[in-house]
Design a protein around this motif. Structure first.
Motif, PDB file in Angstrom:
ATOM      1  N   ALA A   1     -44.302  -3.081  12.859  1.00  0.00           N
ATOM      2  CA  ALA A   1     -43.034  -3.784  13.083  1.00  0.00           C
ATOM      3  C   ALA A   1     -42.480  -4.340  11.782  1.00  0.00           C
ATOM      4  N   ALA A   2     -43.346  -4.878  10.945  1.00  0.00           N
ATOM      5  CA  ALA A   2     -42.893  -5.407   9.655  1.00  0.00           C
ATOM      6  C   ALA A   2     -42.278  -4.292   8.820  1.00  0.00           C
ATOM      7  N   ARG A   3     -42.914  -3.134   8.821  1.00  0.00           N
ATOM      8  CA  ARG A   3     -42.382  -1.994   8.076  1.00  0.00           C
ATOM      9  C   ARG A   3     -41.030  -1.568   8.630  1.00  0.00           C
ATOM     10  N   ALA A   4     -40.920  -1.453   9.960  1.00  0.00           N
ATOM     11  CA  ALA A   4     -39.678  -0.994  10.576  1.00  0.00           C
ATOM     12  C   ALA A   4     -38.542  -1.975  10.335  1.00  0.00           C
ATOM     13  N   ALA A   5     -38.826  -3.273  10.397  1.00  0.00           N
ATOM     14  CA  ALA A   5     -37.790  -4.273  10.145  1.00  0.00           C
ATOM     15  C   ALA A   5     -37.310  -4.199   8.698  1.00  0.00           C
ATOM     16  N   TYR A   6     -38.240  -3.953   7.776  1.00  0.00           N
ATOM     17  CA  TYR A   6     -37.872  -3.822   6.367  1.00  0.00           C
ATOM     18  C   TYR A   6     -36.981  -2.596   6.153  1.00  0.00           C
ATOM     19  N   VAL A   7     -37.307  -1.497   6.818  1.00  0.00           N
ATOM     20  CA  VAL A   7     -36.469  -0.300   6.743  1.00  0.00           C
ATOM     21  C   VAL A   7     -35.038  -0.630   7.162  1.00  0.00           C
ATOM     22  N   ALA A   8     -34.905  -1.441   8.212  1.00  0.00           N
ATOM     23  CA  ALA A   8     -33.583  -1.753   8.761  1.00  0.00           C
ATOM     24  C   ALA A   8     -32.816  -2.772   7.945  1.00  0.00           C
ATOM     25  N   GLY A   9     -33.459  -3.410   6.950  1.00  0.00           N
ATOM     26  CA  GLY A   9     -32.730  -4.325   6.093  1.00  0.00           C
ATOM     27  C   GLY A   9     -33.261  -5.733   5.991  1.00  0.00           C
ATOM     28  N   PHE A  10     -34.367  -6.039   6.710  1.00  0.00           N
ATOM     29  CA  PHE A  10     -34.984  -7.354   6.522  1.00  0.00           C
ATOM     30  C   PHE A  10     -35.467  -7.469   5.077  1.00  0.00           C
ATOM     31  N   ALA A  11     -35.478  -8.684   4.554  1.00  0.00           N
ATOM     32  CA  ALA A  11     -35.818  -8.878   3.146  1.00  0.00           C
ATOM     33  C   ALA A  11     -37.315  -8.951   2.902  1.00  0.00           C
ATOM     34  N   SER A  12     -38.073  -9.417   3.905  1.00  0.00           N
ATOM     35  CA  SER A  12     -39.497  -9.676   3.668  1.00  0.00           C
ATOM     36  C   SER A  12     -40.213  -9.848   4.996  1.00  0.00           C
TER      37      SER A  12
END
Length: 431
Positions: A172-183
């Motif tokens: 989930a952390a990886r997928a959120a980062y792909v979508a534009g989350f910063a960290s």
């Protein structure tokens, strides 16, 4: 009984995949050529687009998809497979091709996100793995993309590890980062994928000291004045006063995790400014989703921490992707014929698809499919050839592609209120 600490990718499947395989091994059908596609018949209710996530993780798992000797022995002992199928699994390697949308690409109903070509036997055993990875990561990425839109350029931190399975948290952390989350707060995602990690302290840290001031002094001593102090353990206004008293006006940030976040942020900004901490940022957390983030657009908030609502897909824990047989041959090496599922509300269109898109002034306006046609102007790219990964962009490349793909959607497609999919391919053209 304790589960094995190391389970191969091969057992990340449902039993009926192997019972089907057993019948096909017995009658020779397992060696017939086949094409499977992963797609969504519809988007989650109200969504106007989806964002593909997990492709990079998936193709690495497919390349390593194996059954070790102990696992095959267990499958045979349990009566899941017979002796011939056990021999098939001992030597199993995926030797086919995989094509699909790039990770970070937007998709719509019926978009063929992934196309797997190989023998019937090797393609069918991948079904559960394909759907497990893509449904999870795509749901997270799709929800996260809407949150990024709502944040209007303010940074988001993924912090949902405590709200999901320990391995799902990393994905989930990886997928959120792909979508534009910063960290992310998840250290495993930082080490495994290079996602930037952040984190300072929880309420337990403050409660462990006799006074809030003592807790803040300890944190500042350990982390410096640029740290973020959590100010709502007792009283927010008093917490802010104490935070600036301890750290000085150079305090990096305060975090608010309760109350009416918009009102609390306004009061916090006024108080910080009055104390001379004009550069101290205000971060907010507490069950945020894209709608709550949008409501905070006019509040003096500098960043958001999102947990539950991003790791659960913001109320949509699955992307509703399916994996269906669309073409099959009647003999090894023989020609393919399209096959179509005609179940009510569960129709699948037969034949391998090639996806084309039409743009107007750089904005996506149409998606169409062609059957059994491949050209260089299609959305799909080669991901695996003869069982080997041939598409290996860096995570930052994937993230950049997501930015560009999302930018191709017109403003109405980014609206957060319920609405229809931005485009839907209503049919296919046959060359």
């Amino acid at each position: 009984m304790r589960s094995s600490p190391t389970t191969s990718a091969g057992l990340l499947t449902d039993r009926y995949e192997l019972t089907m395989l057993s019948a096909w091994v017995a009658d020779g059908t397992a060696e017939h050529p086949a094409v499977f596609e992963a797609f969504a018949r519809r988007l989650p209710v109200g969504r106007r687009y989806g964002l593909v996530g997990g492709t990079g993780r998936l193709i690495e798992l497919v390349a390593d998809f194996r059954f070790d000797a102990d696992e095959v022995a267990w499958l045979e002992a349990e009566g899941v497979v017979d002796g011939r199928t056990a021999a098939y699994l001992r030597d199993f390697r995926f030797t086919g091709d995989v094509d699909g949308f790039r990770e970070g690409e937007v998709y719509f109903p019926h978009s063929p996100i992934l196309t797997v070509t190989g023998t019937l036997g090797e393609c069918v055993v991948l079904e559960t793995l394909v759907l497990s990875v893509l449904n999870h990561d795509t749901a997270v990425a799709s929800a996260a993309a809407r949150m990024v839109t709502a944040a209007q350029g303010r940074p988001l931190v993924e912090m949902g590890s405590r709200r999901t399975h320990e391995q799902a948290a990393v994905a989930a952390a990886r997928a959120a980062y792909v979508a534009g989350f910063a960290s992310t707060s998840n250290l495993a995602a930082g080490r495994q994928y290079g996602v930037p990690t952040v984190g300072t302290a929880a309420h337990a840290f403050t409660l462990a000291y006799p006074t809030e001031a003592a807790a803040f002094r300890s944190q500042v001593a350990a982390q410096g004045v640029g740290t973020t102090l959590l100010v709502d353990t007792y009283d927010i206004a008093e917490g802010i006063r104490t935070a600036v008293e301890v750290a000085g006006p150079g305090l990096g940030a305060v975090r608010i995790d309760s109350g009416d976040l918009a009102d609390e942020a306004r009061r916090a900004r006024a108080q910080l400014d009055s104390l001379g901490a004009t550069a101290t940022r205000i971060l907010v957390t507490s069950d945020l989703d894209e709608h709550l983030i949008a409501e905070l657009a006019e509040a003096p908030v500098d960043g958001y921490g999102v947990g539950t609502r991003v790791v659960t897909g913001s109320g949509h824990p699955t992307a509703n992707l399916v994996y269906k047989l669309v073409a099959v041959g009647d003999e090894p090496g023989g020609p393919l014929r399209p096959v179509t599922k005609r179940s009510p509300d569960k129709l699948s269109v037969g034949g391998r698809k090639a996806t084309r898109r039409r743009y107007d002034a750089g904005l996506l306006v149409e998606e169409t499919f062609a059957i059994d046609e491949t050209t260089e102007d299609t959305v799909e790219v080669a991901l695996m050839r003869a069982g080997a990964v041939v598409h290996s962009p860096t995570l930052d490349d994937v993230r950049a592609h997501a930015v560009a793909s999302l930018a191709s959607l017109p403003p109405e497609a980014h609206r957060l209120d319920d609405g229809p999919a931005h485009v839907v391919a209503t049919g296919v053209s046959v060359p």
